[in-house]
Design an enzyme around this catalytic site. Structure first.
Site, PDB file in Angstrom:
ATOM      1  N   GLU A 140       0.887  -1.158   0.000  1.00 46.60           N
ATOM      2  CA  GLU A 140       0.000   0.000   0.000  1.00 46.60           C
ATOM      3  C   GLU A 140       0.922   1.204   0.000  1.00 46.60           C
ATOM      4  O   GLU A 140       1.505   1.547   1.024  1.00 46.60           O
ATOM      5  CB  GLU A 140      -0.833  -0.079   1.281  1.00 46.60           C
ATOM      6  CG  GLU A 140      -1.806   1.018   1.462  1.00 46.60           C
ATOM      7  CD  GLU A 140      -2.515   0.886   2.810  1.00 46.60           C
ATOM      8  OE1 GLU A 140      -2.516  -0.201   3.389  1.00 46.60           O
ATOM      9  OE2 GLU A 140      -3.036   1.902   3.274  1.00 46.60           O
TER      10      GLU A 140
HETATM   11  N1  LIG Z   1      -1.540   3.794   0.412  1.00 49.98           N
HETATM   12  C1  LIG Z   1      -1.931   4.250   1.577  1.00 49.98           C
HETATM   13  O1  LIG Z   1      -3.075   4.142   1.995  1.00 49.98           O
HETATM   14  C2  LIG Z   1      -0.964   4.885   2.501  1.00 49.98           C
HETATM   15  C3  LIG Z   1      -1.304   5.066   3.835  1.00 49.98           C
HETATM   16  C4  LIG Z   1      -0.378   5.682   4.667  1.00 49.98           C
HETATM   17  C5  LIG Z   1       0.836   6.113   4.172  1.00 49.98           C
HETATM   18  N2  LIG Z   1       1.123   5.916   2.858  1.00 49.98           N
HETATM   19  C6  LIG Z   1       2.356   6.393   2.293  1.00 49.98           C
HETATM   20  O2  LIG Z   1       3.395   6.310   3.259  1.00 49.98           O
HETATM   21  C7  LIG Z   1       4.353   7.327   3.014  1.00 49.98           C
HETATM   22  C8  LIG Z   1       4.646   8.027   4.320  1.00 49.98           C
HETATM   23  O3  LIG Z   1       5.029   7.104   5.300  1.00 49.98           O
HETATM   24  P1  LIG Z   1       6.563   6.830   5.656  1.00 49.98           P
HETATM   25  O4  LIG Z   1       7.328   8.104   5.494  1.00 49.98           O
HETATM   26  O5  LIG Z   1       6.599   6.132   6.959  1.00 49.98           O
HETATM   27  O6  LIG Z   1       6.956   5.839   4.474  1.00 49.98           O
HETATM   28  P2  LIG Z   1       8.356   5.073   4.262  1.00 49.98           P
HETATM   29  O7  LIG Z   1       8.209   4.321   2.979  1.00 49.98           O
HETATM   30  O8  LIG Z   1       9.493   5.983   4.418  1.00 49.98           O
HETATM   31  O9  LIG Z   1       8.442   4.043   5.483  1.00 49.98           O
HETATM   32  C9  LIG Z   1       7.458   3.048   5.679  1.00 49.98           C
HETATM   33  C10 LIG Z   1       8.012   1.988   6.595  1.00 49.98           C
HETATM   34  O10 LIG Z   1       9.112   1.317   5.974  1.00 49.98           O
HETATM   35  C11 LIG Z   1      10.200   1.219   6.897  1.00 49.98           C
HETATM   36  N3  LIG Z   1      11.447   1.098   6.131  1.00 49.98           N
HETATM   37  C12 LIG Z   1      12.279   2.067   5.713  1.00 49.98           C
HETATM   38  N4  LIG Z   1      13.301   1.524   4.996  1.00 49.98           N
HETATM   39  C13 LIG Z   1      13.090   0.203   4.961  1.00 49.98           C
HETATM   40  C14 LIG Z   1      13.755  -0.896   4.365  1.00 49.98           C
HETATM   41  N5  LIG Z   1      14.869  -0.751   3.652  1.00 49.98           N
HETATM   42  N6  LIG Z   1      13.236  -2.120   4.528  1.00 49.98           N
HETATM   43  C15 LIG Z   1      12.105  -2.303   5.232  1.00 49.98           C
HETATM   44  N7  LIG Z   1      11.421  -1.314   5.824  1.00 49.98           N
HETATM   45  C16 LIG Z   1      11.904  -0.070   5.679  1.00 49.98           C
HETATM   46  C17 LIG Z   1      10.050   2.465   7.735  1.00 49.98           C
HETATM   47  O11 LIG Z   1      10.740   2.316   8.943  1.00 49.98           O
HETATM   48  C18 LIG Z   1       8.544   2.508   7.922  1.00 49.98           C
HETATM   49  O12 LIG Z   1       8.152   1.607   8.942  1.00 49.98           O
HETATM   50  C19 LIG Z   1       3.725   8.257   1.988  1.00 49.98           C
HETATM   51  O13 LIG Z   1       4.311   8.021   0.737  1.00 49.98           O
HETATM   52  C20 LIG Z   1       2.260   7.849   1.980  1.00 49.98           C
HETATM   53  O14 LIG Z   1       1.602   8.038   0.751  1.00 49.98           O
HETATM   54  C21 LIG Z   1       0.269   5.306   2.011  1.00 49.98           C
END
Ligand SMILES: NC(=O)c1ccc[n+]([C@@H]2O[C@H](COP(=O)([O-])OP(=O)(O)OC[C@H]3O[C@@H](n4cnc5c(N)ncnc54)[C@H](O)[C@@H]3O)[C@@H](O)[C@H]2O)c1
Length: 477
Positions: A266
Protein backbone atom coordinates in the site's frame (compact mmCIF):
# COMPACT_ATOMS: atom_id res chain seq x y z
CA UNK A 1 1.36 7.89 30.93
CA UNK A 2 3.47 5.99 28.38
CA UNK A 3 5.65 3.26 29.89
CA UNK A 4 3.84 3.20 33.24
CA UNK A 5 1.29 0.96 35.02
CA UNK A 6 0.63 -2.12 32.83
CA UNK A 7 3.22 -0.83 30.36
CA UNK A 8 6.03 -0.54 32.94
CA UNK A 9 7.81 -3.68 31.71
CA UNK A 10 8.31 -2.10 28.27
CA UNK A 11 10.73 0.44 29.57
CA UNK A 12 14.18 0.49 31.13
CA UNK A 13 14.80 1.64 34.70
CA UNK A 14 15.46 5.19 33.59
CA UNK A 15 12.08 5.22 31.85
CA UNK A 16 13.36 6.53 28.52
CA UNK A 17 14.50 3.49 26.53
CA UNK A 18 11.83 1.11 25.31
CA UNK A 19 12.51 -2.61 24.87
CA UNK A 20 11.67 -4.81 21.89
CA UNK A 21 9.36 -7.83 22.02
CA UNK A 22 10.69 -11.30 21.33
CA UNK A 23 9.51 -14.76 22.40
CA UNK A 24 6.81 -13.29 24.63
CA UNK A 25 9.24 -11.07 26.57
CA UNK A 26 10.39 -7.45 26.56
CA UNK A 27 14.13 -7.35 25.94
CA UNK A 28 17.10 -5.03 25.61
CA UNK A 29 19.15 -5.37 22.45
CA UNK A 30 22.63 -6.82 22.73
CA UNK A 31 23.77 -4.02 20.42
CA UNK A 32 23.65 -1.57 23.35
CA UNK A 33 22.55 1.00 20.75
CA UNK A 34 19.34 2.98 20.54
CA UNK A 35 17.36 4.92 17.99
CA UNK A 36 16.06 8.28 19.18
CA UNK A 37 12.54 9.41 18.50
CA UNK A 38 12.35 13.14 18.13
CA UNK A 39 9.17 14.94 19.09
CA UNK A 40 8.33 16.87 15.88
CA UNK A 41 6.77 19.70 17.90
CA UNK A 42 9.52 20.30 20.45
CA UNK A 43 12.34 18.84 18.29
CA UNK A 44 13.64 17.16 21.44
CA UNK A 45 14.08 13.43 22.01
CA UNK A 46 10.82 11.98 23.36
CA UNK A 47 11.81 8.33 23.57
CA UNK A 48 14.48 5.88 22.55
CA UNK A 49 14.01 2.36 21.16
CA UNK A 50 16.41 -0.54 20.83
CA UNK A 51 18.55 -0.81 17.70
CA UNK A 52 18.09 -4.56 17.24
CA UNK A 53 20.70 -6.74 15.62
CA UNK A 54 20.30 -9.21 12.77
CA UNK A 55 20.75 -12.07 15.27
CA UNK A 56 17.79 -10.72 17.22
CA UNK A 57 15.76 -10.58 14.01
CA UNK A 58 16.71 -14.22 13.31
CA UNK A 59 15.56 -15.23 16.79
CA UNK A 60 12.20 -13.44 16.44
CA UNK A 61 11.52 -15.08 13.08
CA UNK A 62 12.57 -18.50 14.38
CA UNK A 63 10.20 -18.17 17.37
CA UNK A 64 7.42 -16.94 15.09
CA UNK A 65 7.91 -19.96 12.85
CA UNK A 66 7.66 -22.39 15.76
CA UNK A 67 4.72 -20.65 17.42
CA UNK A 68 2.78 -20.52 14.14
CA UNK A 69 2.71 -24.31 13.86
CA UNK A 70 0.65 -24.73 17.03
CA UNK A 71 -1.33 -21.51 16.47
CA UNK A 72 -2.59 -22.92 13.15
CA UNK A 73 -3.94 -25.88 15.16
CA UNK A 74 -5.75 -23.60 17.60
CA UNK A 75 -9.52 -23.62 16.89
CA UNK A 76 -10.70 -20.61 14.96
CA UNK A 77 -13.15 -19.52 17.67
CA UNK A 78 -10.31 -19.48 20.22
CA UNK A 79 -8.16 -17.33 17.95
CA UNK A 80 -11.12 -14.97 17.57
CA UNK A 81 -11.66 -14.90 21.33
CA UNK A 82 -8.07 -13.76 21.94
CA UNK A 83 -8.37 -11.05 19.29
CA UNK A 84 -11.54 -9.73 20.92
CA UNK A 85 -9.67 -9.63 24.22
CA UNK A 86 -6.75 -7.73 22.70
CA UNK A 87 -9.20 -5.26 21.11
CA UNK A 88 -10.81 -4.54 24.47
CA UNK A 89 -7.42 -4.04 26.17
CA UNK A 90 -6.29 -1.75 23.37
CA UNK A 91 -9.37 0.42 23.75
CA UNK A 92 -9.08 0.43 27.54
CA UNK A 93 -5.52 1.78 27.27
CA UNK A 94 -6.21 4.29 24.52
CA UNK A 95 -4.94 7.25 26.60
CA UNK A 96 -1.26 6.26 27.03
CA UNK A 97 -1.07 4.98 23.44
CA UNK A 98 -2.58 8.20 22.12
CA UNK A 99 -0.08 10.13 24.21
CA UNK A 100 2.75 8.38 22.35
CA UNK A 101 1.17 9.29 19.00
CA UNK A 102 1.06 12.93 20.04
CA UNK A 103 4.71 12.93 21.12
CA UNK A 104 6.08 10.83 18.27
CA UNK A 105 4.20 12.05 15.21
CA UNK A 106 2.50 15.21 16.52
CA UNK A 107 -0.94 13.77 15.88
CA UNK A 108 -3.65 15.98 17.42
CA UNK A 109 -4.78 14.43 20.73
CA UNK A 110 -8.35 13.77 19.60
CA UNK A 111 -7.23 12.09 16.36
CA UNK A 112 -4.71 10.04 18.30
CA UNK A 113 -7.45 8.62 20.54
CA UNK A 114 -9.61 7.98 17.47
CA UNK A 115 -6.79 6.02 15.87
CA UNK A 116 -6.49 3.70 18.87
CA UNK A 117 -10.24 3.16 19.28
CA UNK A 118 -10.64 2.56 15.54
CA UNK A 119 -7.81 0.03 15.78
CA UNK A 120 -9.59 -1.85 18.55
CA UNK A 121 -12.76 -1.93 16.46
CA UNK A 122 -10.76 -3.18 13.48
CA UNK A 123 -9.33 -6.06 15.51
CA UNK A 124 -12.82 -7.11 16.72
CA UNK A 125 -14.34 -6.84 13.25
CA UNK A 126 -11.48 -8.90 11.87
CA UNK A 127 -12.12 -11.63 14.45
CA UNK A 128 -15.81 -11.75 13.49
CA UNK A 129 -15.13 -11.69 9.76
CA UNK A 130 -12.44 -14.35 10.10
CA UNK A 131 -14.76 -16.71 11.91
CA UNK A 132 -17.21 -16.45 9.01
CA UNK A 133 -14.97 -16.51 5.94
CA UNK A 134 -12.37 -18.93 7.24
CA UNK A 135 -15.13 -21.29 8.35
CA UNK A 136 -16.20 -21.73 4.75
CA UNK A 137 -14.64 -23.57 1.83
CA UNK A 138 -15.78 -24.90 -1.53
CA UNK A 139 -17.06 -28.23 -2.77
CA UNK A 140 -16.55 -28.87 -6.49
CA UNK A 141 -17.46 -31.86 -8.61
CA UNK A 142 -15.51 -33.03 -11.67
CA UNK A 143 -18.28 -33.47 -14.22
CA UNK A 144 -18.71 -29.77 -14.81
CA UNK A 145 -15.48 -29.81 -16.84
CA UNK A 146 -15.77 -31.35 -20.33
CA UNK A 147 -14.80 -34.99 -20.61
CA UNK A 148 -15.14 -35.78 -16.90
CA UNK A 149 -17.52 -38.07 -15.08
CA UNK A 150 -18.54 -37.27 -11.52
CA UNK A 151 -15.70 -39.28 -10.02
CA UNK A 152 -13.84 -36.54 -8.20
CA UNK A 153 -14.89 -34.32 -5.37
CA UNK A 154 -12.72 -31.36 -4.55
CA UNK A 155 -12.82 -29.77 -1.09
CA UNK A 156 -11.05 -26.44 -0.72
CA UNK A 157 -10.14 -24.63 2.46
CA UNK A 158 -8.03 -21.63 3.42
CA UNK A 159 -4.73 -22.33 5.14
CA UNK A 160 -2.26 -19.89 6.72
CA UNK A 161 0.90 -18.73 4.96
CA UNK A 162 3.28 -18.94 7.95
CA UNK A 163 5.20 -15.89 9.18
CA UNK A 164 3.79 -12.53 8.09
CA UNK A 165 6.05 -9.47 8.18
CA UNK A 166 4.16 -6.23 8.84
CA UNK A 167 5.71 -2.82 8.13
CA UNK A 168 3.42 0.19 8.72
CA UNK A 169 4.22 3.87 8.02
CA UNK A 170 4.66 6.70 10.50
CA UNK A 171 1.32 8.43 9.89
CA UNK A 172 -0.88 5.60 11.27
CA UNK A 173 1.60 3.46 13.20
CA UNK A 174 -1.11 1.76 15.28
CA UNK A 175 -4.02 1.48 12.87
CA UNK A 176 -1.93 0.38 9.88
CA UNK A 177 -0.13 -2.12 12.11
CA UNK A 178 -3.29 -3.80 13.45
CA UNK A 179 -4.76 -3.83 9.92
CA UNK A 180 -1.97 -6.33 9.20
CA UNK A 181 -1.67 -8.05 12.59
CA UNK A 182 -5.33 -8.98 13.09
CA UNK A 183 -5.94 -10.60 9.67
CA UNK A 184 -2.64 -12.46 9.93
CA UNK A 185 -3.45 -13.87 13.36
CA UNK A 186 -7.09 -14.81 12.75
CA UNK A 187 -5.95 -16.70 9.64
CA UNK A 188 -3.50 -18.77 11.70
CA UNK A 189 -0.27 -16.97 10.84
CA UNK A 190 2.36 -15.60 13.18
CA UNK A 191 3.41 -11.98 12.91
CA UNK A 192 6.63 -10.00 13.01
CA UNK A 193 6.17 -6.24 13.24
CA UNK A 194 8.76 -3.64 12.25
CA UNK A 195 7.21 -0.32 13.27
CA UNK A 196 8.32 3.01 11.81
CA UNK A 197 10.83 4.89 13.97
CA UNK A 198 8.39 7.78 14.54
CA UNK A 199 5.48 5.85 16.02
CA UNK A 200 7.51 2.90 17.30
CA UNK A 201 6.66 3.50 20.96
CA UNK A 202 2.92 3.72 20.24
CA UNK A 203 3.28 0.46 18.31
CA UNK A 204 5.16 -1.20 21.19
CA UNK A 205 2.33 -0.24 23.56
CA UNK A 206 -0.18 -1.69 21.10
CA UNK A 207 1.82 -4.93 20.91
CA UNK A 208 1.76 -5.11 24.70
CA UNK A 209 -2.05 -5.15 24.56
CA UNK A 210 -1.79 -8.37 22.51
CA UNK A 211 0.72 -9.67 25.08
CA UNK A 212 -1.71 -8.89 27.91
CA UNK A 213 -4.49 -10.68 26.03
CA UNK A 214 -2.42 -13.88 26.33
CA UNK A 215 -1.34 -14.74 22.80
CA UNK A 216 1.15 -17.63 22.77
CA UNK A 217 4.84 -16.93 23.29
CA UNK A 218 6.69 -16.13 20.07
CA UNK A 219 3.56 -15.77 17.95
CA UNK A 220 4.00 -12.00 17.79
CA UNK A 221 7.39 -10.34 17.65
CA UNK A 222 8.23 -6.67 17.39
CA UNK A 223 11.67 -5.60 16.27
CA UNK A 224 12.87 -2.00 16.36
CA UNK A 225 15.86 -0.37 14.73
CA UNK A 226 16.95 1.46 11.65
CA UNK A 227 15.28 0.45 8.39
CA UNK A 228 18.67 0.86 6.72
CA UNK A 229 20.27 -1.71 9.09
CA UNK A 230 17.60 -4.35 9.52
CA UNK A 231 15.09 -3.44 6.77
CA UNK A 232 16.55 -5.45 3.90
CA UNK A 233 17.54 -8.22 6.28
CA UNK A 234 13.90 -8.56 7.32
CA UNK A 235 12.26 -8.22 3.92
CA UNK A 236 14.70 -10.66 2.28
CA UNK A 237 14.65 -13.11 5.19
CA UNK A 238 13.98 -16.70 4.05
CA UNK A 239 11.81 -17.27 7.14
CA UNK A 240 9.27 -14.64 6.06
CA UNK A 241 6.29 -16.03 4.11
CA UNK A 242 4.36 -12.83 3.37
CA UNK A 243 5.05 -9.09 3.50
CA UNK A 244 2.38 -6.53 4.21
CA UNK A 245 3.81 -3.03 3.83
CA UNK A 246 2.39 0.49 3.87
CA UNK A 247 4.62 3.43 3.04
CA UNK A 248 6.20 5.27 0.16
CA UNK A 249 8.73 4.36 -2.54
CA UNK A 250 10.56 2.07 -0.11
CA UNK A 251 7.80 -0.41 -0.94
CA UNK A 252 8.77 -0.46 -4.62
CA UNK A 253 12.34 -1.38 -3.67
CA UNK A 254 11.08 -4.04 -1.24
CA UNK A 255 8.86 -5.59 -3.95
CA UNK A 256 11.88 -5.93 -6.22
CA UNK A 257 14.03 -7.53 -3.53
CA UNK A 258 11.49 -9.79 -1.82
CA UNK A 259 11.57 -13.46 -2.68
CA UNK A 260 8.67 -15.57 -3.90
CA UNK A 261 6.27 -14.51 -1.17
CA UNK A 262 2.84 -12.89 -1.41
CA UNK A 263 3.07 -9.10 -1.16
CA UNK A 264 0.50 -6.63 0.04
CA UNK A 265 1.82 -3.18 -0.84
CA UNK A 266 0.00 0.00 0.00
CA UNK A 267 2.16 2.81 -1.32
CA UNK A 268 2.15 6.48 -2.17
CA UNK A 269 -0.53 8.37 -4.01
CA UNK A 270 -1.21 11.59 -5.85
CA UNK A 271 -4.95 11.68 -5.70
CA UNK A 272 -6.55 13.86 -8.35
CA UNK A 273 -9.76 15.64 -7.51
CA UNK A 274 -11.88 16.48 -10.55
CA UNK A 275 -14.43 19.24 -10.03
CA UNK A 276 -17.08 19.68 -12.69
CA UNK A 277 -18.94 22.91 -13.30
CA UNK A 278 -22.17 21.63 -11.75
CA UNK A 279 -20.47 20.59 -8.50
CA UNK A 280 -21.60 21.75 -5.08
CA UNK A 281 -18.58 24.01 -4.63
CA UNK A 282 -18.99 24.43 -0.87
CA UNK A 283 -18.92 20.68 -0.50
CA UNK A 284 -15.96 20.40 -2.87
CA UNK A 285 -14.00 23.16 -1.09
CA UNK A 286 -14.64 21.67 2.36
CA UNK A 287 -13.50 18.23 1.19
CA UNK A 288 -10.46 19.53 -0.61
CA UNK A 289 -9.36 21.28 2.56
CA UNK A 290 -9.95 18.07 4.50
CA UNK A 291 -8.22 15.85 1.95
CA UNK A 292 -5.34 18.21 1.29
CA UNK A 293 -4.59 19.45 4.78
CA UNK A 294 -6.15 17.22 7.41
CA UNK A 295 -2.86 15.49 8.12
CA UNK A 296 -1.19 18.80 8.82
CA UNK A 297 -1.13 18.00 12.49
CA UNK A 298 -2.56 21.21 13.94
CA UNK A 299 -5.98 22.69 13.55
CA UNK A 300 -6.43 24.78 10.51
CA UNK A 301 -8.77 27.36 9.19
CA UNK A 302 -8.84 27.81 5.48
CA UNK A 303 -11.44 29.84 3.69
CA UNK A 304 -11.92 29.02 0.07
CA UNK A 305 -14.33 31.13 -1.92
CA UNK A 306 -16.43 29.73 -4.72
CA UNK A 307 -13.69 30.68 -7.16
CA UNK A 308 -10.21 29.26 -6.85
CA UNK A 309 -8.73 32.59 -7.79
CA UNK A 310 -10.34 34.23 -4.77
CA UNK A 311 -8.83 32.37 -1.92
CA UNK A 312 -9.35 34.79 0.92
CA UNK A 313 -7.36 33.61 3.84
CA UNK A 314 -5.50 30.74 5.25
CA UNK A 315 -4.33 30.73 8.82
CA UNK A 316 -2.63 28.49 11.30
CA UNK A 317 -2.10 24.87 10.44
CA UNK A 318 1.66 24.54 10.36
CA UNK A 319 2.97 21.20 9.19
CA UNK A 320 5.17 19.63 11.86
CA UNK A 321 7.37 17.37 9.84
CA UNK A 322 10.89 16.19 10.05
CA UNK A 323 13.57 18.32 8.43
CA UNK A 324 14.10 16.16 5.37
CA UNK A 325 10.38 16.16 4.53
CA UNK A 326 10.13 19.93 5.08
CA UNK A 327 13.10 20.38 2.70
CA UNK A 328 11.47 18.08 0.16
CA UNK A 329 8.22 20.06 0.27
CA UNK A 330 10.14 23.31 -0.10
CA UNK A 331 11.89 21.91 -3.17
CA UNK A 332 8.51 21.23 -4.79
CA UNK A 333 7.24 24.71 -3.90
CA UNK A 334 10.33 26.48 -5.26
CA UNK A 335 10.22 24.47 -8.48
CA UNK A 336 6.58 25.54 -8.97
CA UNK A 337 7.47 29.16 -8.20
CA UNK A 338 10.27 29.18 -10.72
CA UNK A 339 7.98 27.73 -13.39
CA UNK A 340 5.24 30.31 -12.80
CA UNK A 341 2.63 28.83 -10.45
CA UNK A 342 0.38 31.36 -8.70
CA UNK A 343 0.81 31.43 -4.91
CA UNK A 344 -2.58 31.94 -3.23
CA UNK A 345 -0.83 32.55 0.09
CA UNK A 346 2.66 33.60 0.98
CA UNK A 347 4.97 30.60 1.38
CA UNK A 348 5.86 30.43 5.06
CA UNK A 349 8.25 28.08 6.81
CA UNK A 350 9.77 28.21 10.28
CA UNK A 351 12.16 25.36 11.01
CA UNK A 352 10.22 22.23 10.12
CA UNK A 353 6.87 24.01 10.12
CA UNK A 354 5.25 24.71 6.80
CA UNK A 355 2.04 26.71 6.57
CA UNK A 356 -0.73 25.57 4.20
CA UNK A 357 -0.33 26.70 0.66
CA UNK A 358 -2.56 26.58 -2.36
CA UNK A 359 -0.76 26.75 -5.70
CA UNK A 360 -2.90 27.79 -8.63
CA UNK A 361 -2.17 27.52 -12.37
CA UNK A 362 0.03 24.50 -11.87
CA UNK A 363 1.34 23.13 -15.16
CA UNK A 364 2.38 19.60 -16.15
CA UNK A 365 6.07 20.55 -16.23
CA UNK A 366 6.05 21.30 -12.48
CA UNK A 367 7.16 18.59 -10.06
CA UNK A 368 4.25 19.37 -7.71
CA UNK A 369 1.88 18.16 -10.45
CA UNK A 370 3.23 14.62 -10.10
CA UNK A 371 5.16 14.19 -6.84
CA UNK A 372 3.54 13.52 -3.49
CA UNK A 373 4.47 16.35 -1.08
CA UNK A 374 3.03 14.56 1.96
CA UNK A 375 2.60 18.02 3.45
CA UNK A 376 0.15 20.95 3.31
CA UNK A 377 0.76 22.10 -0.26
CA UNK A 378 -2.09 21.74 -2.70
CA UNK A 379 -1.69 22.20 -6.47
CA UNK A 380 -4.60 23.31 -8.69
CA UNK A 381 -4.53 22.45 -12.39
CA UNK A 382 -7.16 24.28 -14.42
CA UNK A 383 -8.81 22.08 -17.01
CA UNK A 384 -11.05 22.75 -20.00
CA UNK A 385 -12.72 19.38 -20.44
CA UNK A 386 -13.49 16.14 -18.68
CA UNK A 387 -11.15 14.35 -21.08
CA UNK A 388 -8.30 16.66 -20.07
CA UNK A 389 -9.00 15.97 -16.38
CA UNK A 390 -8.97 12.21 -16.92
CA UNK A 391 -5.80 12.53 -18.99
CA UNK A 392 -3.97 14.38 -16.17
CA UNK A 393 -5.22 11.95 -13.57
CA UNK A 394 -4.17 8.88 -15.56
CA UNK A 395 -0.79 10.33 -16.55
CA UNK A 396 0.35 9.89 -12.94
CA UNK A 397 2.59 6.98 -12.01
CA UNK A 398 0.37 6.58 -8.96
CA UNK A 399 -3.14 5.15 -8.87
CA UNK A 400 -4.33 5.20 -5.28
CA UNK A 401 -7.53 7.23 -5.13
CA UNK A 402 -9.33 9.96 -7.00
CA UNK A 403 -12.29 12.24 -6.27
CA UNK A 404 -15.02 13.61 -8.49
CA UNK A 405 -17.34 16.44 -7.52
CA UNK A 406 -20.52 16.72 -9.58
CA UNK A 407 -24.28 16.54 -9.14
CA UNK A 408 -24.54 14.36 -12.26
CA UNK A 409 -24.15 10.74 -11.14
CA UNK A 410 -24.09 9.47 -14.72
CA UNK A 411 -21.07 11.61 -15.54
CA UNK A 412 -19.47 10.61 -12.24
CA UNK A 413 -19.75 6.91 -13.07
CA UNK A 414 -18.27 7.41 -16.54
CA UNK A 415 -15.34 9.37 -15.11
CA UNK A 416 -14.87 6.89 -12.28
CA UNK A 417 -14.64 4.02 -14.74
CA UNK A 418 -12.07 5.93 -16.79
CA UNK A 419 -9.84 6.80 -13.81
CA UNK A 420 -6.91 4.44 -13.28
CA UNK A 421 -7.08 4.40 -9.49
CA UNK A 422 -7.87 1.74 -6.92
CA UNK A 423 -10.69 3.81 -5.38
CA UNK A 424 -12.77 6.72 -6.64
CA UNK A 425 -14.72 8.87 -4.22
CA UNK A 426 -17.78 10.59 -5.60
CA UNK A 427 -18.44 13.87 -3.77
CA UNK A 428 -15.91 13.27 -1.00
CA UNK A 429 -12.23 13.55 -0.22
CA UNK A 430 -10.03 10.47 -0.54
CA UNK A 431 -10.45 8.30 2.51
CA UNK A 432 -9.23 4.98 3.77
CA UNK A 433 -12.09 3.21 5.40
CA UNK A 434 -14.34 2.21 6.97
CA UNK A 435 -11.76 -0.49 7.51
CA UNK A 436 -13.83 -3.28 5.95
CA UNK A 437 -14.05 -1.53 2.58
CA UNK A 438 -11.65 -2.89 -0.05
CA UNK A 439 -8.69 -0.57 -0.45
CA UNK A 440 -6.01 -0.86 -3.13
CA UNK A 441 -3.63 1.09 -5.28
CA UNK A 442 -3.00 0.60 -8.98
CA UNK A 443 0.33 1.22 -10.74
CA UNK A 444 3.03 2.44 -8.30
CA UNK A 445 0.45 2.80 -5.53
CA UNK A 446 0.46 -0.83 -4.62
CA UNK A 447 0.05 -4.54 -5.02
CA UNK A 448 -3.01 -6.47 -3.88
CA UNK A 449 -6.06 -5.28 -2.05
CA UNK A 450 -6.73 -4.56 1.60
CA UNK A 451 -9.72 -4.05 3.79
CA UNK A 452 -10.48 -6.62 6.44
CA UNK A 453 -11.93 -9.36 4.20
CA UNK A 454 -9.32 -8.96 1.47
CA UNK A 455 -6.46 -8.93 3.96
CA UNK A 456 -7.64 -12.14 5.60
CA UNK A 457 -7.92 -13.80 2.20
CA UNK A 458 -4.55 -12.42 1.12
CA UNK A 459 -2.89 -13.93 4.19
CA UNK A 460 -4.13 -17.42 3.37
CA UNK A 461 -3.59 -19.96 0.63
CA UNK A 462 -6.16 -22.29 -0.87
CA UNK A 463 -5.64 -25.96 -0.18
CA UNK A 464 -7.51 -28.58 -2.20
CA UNK A 465 -8.27 -32.12 -1.11
CA UNK A 466 -9.56 -34.31 -3.95
CA UNK A 467 -11.56 -37.44 -3.25
CA UNK A 468 -11.27 -39.89 -6.13
CA UNK A 469 -14.15 -42.35 -6.50
CA UNK A 470 -13.77 -45.72 -8.26
CA UNK A 471 -17.11 -45.24 -10.05
CA UNK A 472 -19.09 -42.10 -10.99
CA UNK A 473 -21.53 -41.02 -8.33
CA UNK A 474 -24.36 -38.63 -9.26
CA UNK A 475 -26.69 -36.85 -6.90
CA UNK A 476 -30.22 -38.21 -6.79
CA UNK A 477 -32.71 -36.51 -9.01
N1 LIG B 1 -1.54 3.79 0.41
C1 LIG B 1 -1.93 4.25 1.58
O1 LIG B 1 -3.08 4.14 2.00
C2 LIG B 1 -0.96 4.88 2.50
C3 LIG B 1 -1.30 5.07 3.83
C4 LIG B 1 -0.38 5.68 4.67
C5 LIG B 1 0.84 6.11 4.17
N2 LIG B 1 1.12 5.92 2.86
C6 LIG B 1 2.36 6.39 2.29
O2 LIG B 1 3.40 6.31 3.26
C7 LIG B 1 4.35 7.33 3.01
C8 LIG B 1 4.65 8.03 4.32
O3 LIG B 1 5.03 7.10 5.30
P1 LIG B 1 6.56 6.83 5.66
O4 LIG B 1 7.33 8.10 5.49
O5 LIG B 1 6.60 6.13 6.96
O6 LIG B 1 6.96 5.84 4.47
P2 LIG B 1 8.36 5.07 4.26
O7 LIG B 1 8.21 4.32 2.98
O8 LIG B 1 9.49 5.98 4.42
O9 LIG B 1 8.44 4.04 5.48
C9 LIG B 1 7.46 3.05 5.68
C10 LIG B 1 8.01 1.99 6.59
O10 LIG B 1 9.11 1.32 5.97
C11 LIG B 1 10.20 1.22 6.90
N3 LIG B 1 11.45 1.10 6.13
C12 LIG B 1 12.28 2.07 5.71
N4 LIG B 1 13.30 1.52 5.00
C13 LIG B 1 13.09 0.20 4.96
C14 LIG B 1 13.76 -0.90 4.37
N5 LIG B 1 14.87 -0.75 3.65
N6 LIG B 1 13.24 -2.12 4.53
C15 LIG B 1 12.10 -2.30 5.23
N7 LIG B 1 11.42 -1.31 5.82
C16 LIG B 1 11.90 -0.07 5.68
C17 LIG B 1 10.05 2.47 7.73
O11 LIG B 1 10.74 2.32 8.94
C18 LIG B 1 8.54 2.51 7.92
O12 LIG B 1 8.15 1.61 8.94
C19 LIG B 1 3.73 8.26 1.99
O13 LIG B 1 4.31 8.02 0.74
C20 LIG B 1 2.26 7.85 1.98
O14 LIG B 1 1.60 8.04 0.75
C21 LIG B 1 0.27 5.31 2.01
Amino acid sequence: MAGTSVFAELVDEDATVFKFYSDGEWKRSSSGKFVSIINPTTRKTSYKVQACTQEEVNKIIESAKTAQKSWAKTPLWKRAELLHKAAAILKEHRAPIAECLVKEIAKPAKDAVTEVVRSGDLVSYCAEEGVRILGEGKFLVSDSFPGNERTRYCLTSKIPLGVVLAIPPFNYPVNLAVSKIAPALIAGNSLVLKPPTQGAVAALHMVHCFHLAGFPKGLIGCVTGKGSEIGDFLTMHPGVNCISFTGGDTGIAISKKAGMVPLQMELGGKDACIILEDADLDLAAANIVKGGFSYSYKWYHLLLSMQWSEVHSCEGCPHHGIESSANFIEGLVMDAKQKGATFCQEYKREGNLIWPLLLDNVQPDMRIAWEEPFGPVLPVIRINSIEEAIHHSNASNFGLQGSIFTRDINKAILISDAMETGTVQINSAPARGPDHFPFQGLKESGIGSQGITNSINMMTKIKSTVINLPTPSYAMG
